[in-house]
Design a protein around this motif. Structure first.
Motif, short mmCIF file in Angstrom:
data_model
loop_
_atom_site.label_atom_id
_atom_site.label_comp_id
_atom_site.label_asym_id
_atom_site.label_seq_id
_atom_site.Cartn_x
_atom_site.Cartn_y
_atom_site.Cartn_z
N ASN A 120 28.13 107.56 14.13
CA ASN A 120 27.06 107.21 13.20
C ASN A 120 26.45 108.44 12.54
N ALA A 121 26.40 109.55 13.24
CA ALA A 121 25.91 110.78 12.62
C ALA A 121 26.78 111.16 11.43
N ALA A 122 28.09 111.07 11.62
CA ALA A 122 29.01 111.40 10.52
C ALA A 122 28.85 110.40 9.38
N LEU A 123 28.75 109.12 9.72
CA LEU A 123 28.58 108.11 8.66
C LEU A 123 27.27 108.32 7.90
N ALA A 138 32.42 104.26 -2.54
CA ALA A 138 33.44 103.21 -2.53
C ALA A 138 34.16 103.15 -1.18
N LYS A 139 34.42 104.32 -0.59
CA LYS A 139 35.06 104.36 0.73
C LYS A 139 34.15 103.73 1.80
N LEU A 140 32.85 104.01 1.70
CA LEU A 140 31.90 103.40 2.64
C LEU A 140 31.88 101.88 2.47
N ASP A 141 31.87 101.42 1.22
CA ASP A 141 31.88 99.97 0.97
C ASP A 141 33.14 99.34 1.57
N ALA A 142 34.28 99.99 1.39
CA ALA A 142 35.54 99.45 1.91
C ALA A 142 35.52 99.40 3.44
N LYS A 143 34.96 100.43 4.07
CA LYS A 143 34.88 100.44 5.54
C LYS A 143 33.99 99.30 6.03
N ARG A 144 32.87 99.09 5.36
CA ARG A 144 31.98 97.99 5.75
C ARG A 144 32.67 96.63 5.57
N ALA A 145 33.38 96.48 4.46
CA ALA A 145 34.08 95.21 4.21
C ALA A 145 35.13 94.95 5.29
N LYS A 146 35.84 95.99 5.68
CA LYS A 146 36.85 95.85 6.74
C LYS A 146 36.20 95.48 8.06
N ALA A 147 35.06 96.10 8.37
CA ALA A 147 34.35 95.78 9.61
C ALA A 147 33.87 94.33 9.60
N THR A 148 33.40 93.88 8.45
CA THR A 148 32.97 92.48 8.33
C THR A 148 34.14 91.54 8.60
#
Length: 164
Positions: A120-123, A138-148
């Protein structure tokens, strides 16, 4: 792109810090890793912090256990965002590091993540850089979408198992 500085108080913190390194690599964010102690190498910790902006850093992650003064010492010497990782210990489980990291005096902020919360510190550092970097956003959005999607797939499996 700005770099992220990662400082740990001891090389024994590396197994925790490695999680932050892995996330930064995943997002292709440049970083440097150092071992500086707030108590045993205060001059080096100060010099790194005081010169971090000029040296191309956008944020600093500081990991330390026990007395955990590192994040505060770093923050005292820079106006870059500093993210503290309280590292767990065998004696008090990391609560001492958490309290030391989170209880900063007014005017010297340190963002603090969970005990051993290096990912989480890195994020959080990446989110800070993404304020002005659309590619990272955009990379953060994609990671969140994958986690969802991962959680929803687990939900579908549980529903099939129990909701017949």
């Amino acid at each position: 792109m700005k770099k992220i500085g990662i400082i740990m108080g001891s090389d024994s913190d590396l197994p925790i810090v490695q999680k932050a390194i892995d996330v930064l690599k995943e997002f292709e964010v440049p970083f440097e890793v150092h071992v500086f102690s707030a108590h045993r190498t205060p001059v080096e910790a100060k010099d790194f912090s005081a010169n971090a902006r000029a040296n191309g850093f956008g944020a600093i992650i500081a990991a330390a256990g026990m007395a955990a003064h590192l994040a505060g010492a770093v923050a005292a010497n820079t106006t870059l965002p500093v993210i503290g990782i309280p590292v767990s210990s065998k004696n008090l489980g990391g609560m001492e590091a958490l309290l030391s990291t989170v209880q900063m005096p007014s005017g010297i902020p340190v963002a603090t993540v969970a005990i051993d919360g290096a990912a989480n510190a890195a994020l959080l550092a990446i989110e800070m850089l993404a304020i002005t970097d659309g590619t990272l956003a955009a990379k953060l959005d994609a990671k969140r979408a994958k986690a969802t999607e991962t959680v929803l797939e687990k939900n579908r499996n549980i529903e099939l198992q129990f909701n017949k």
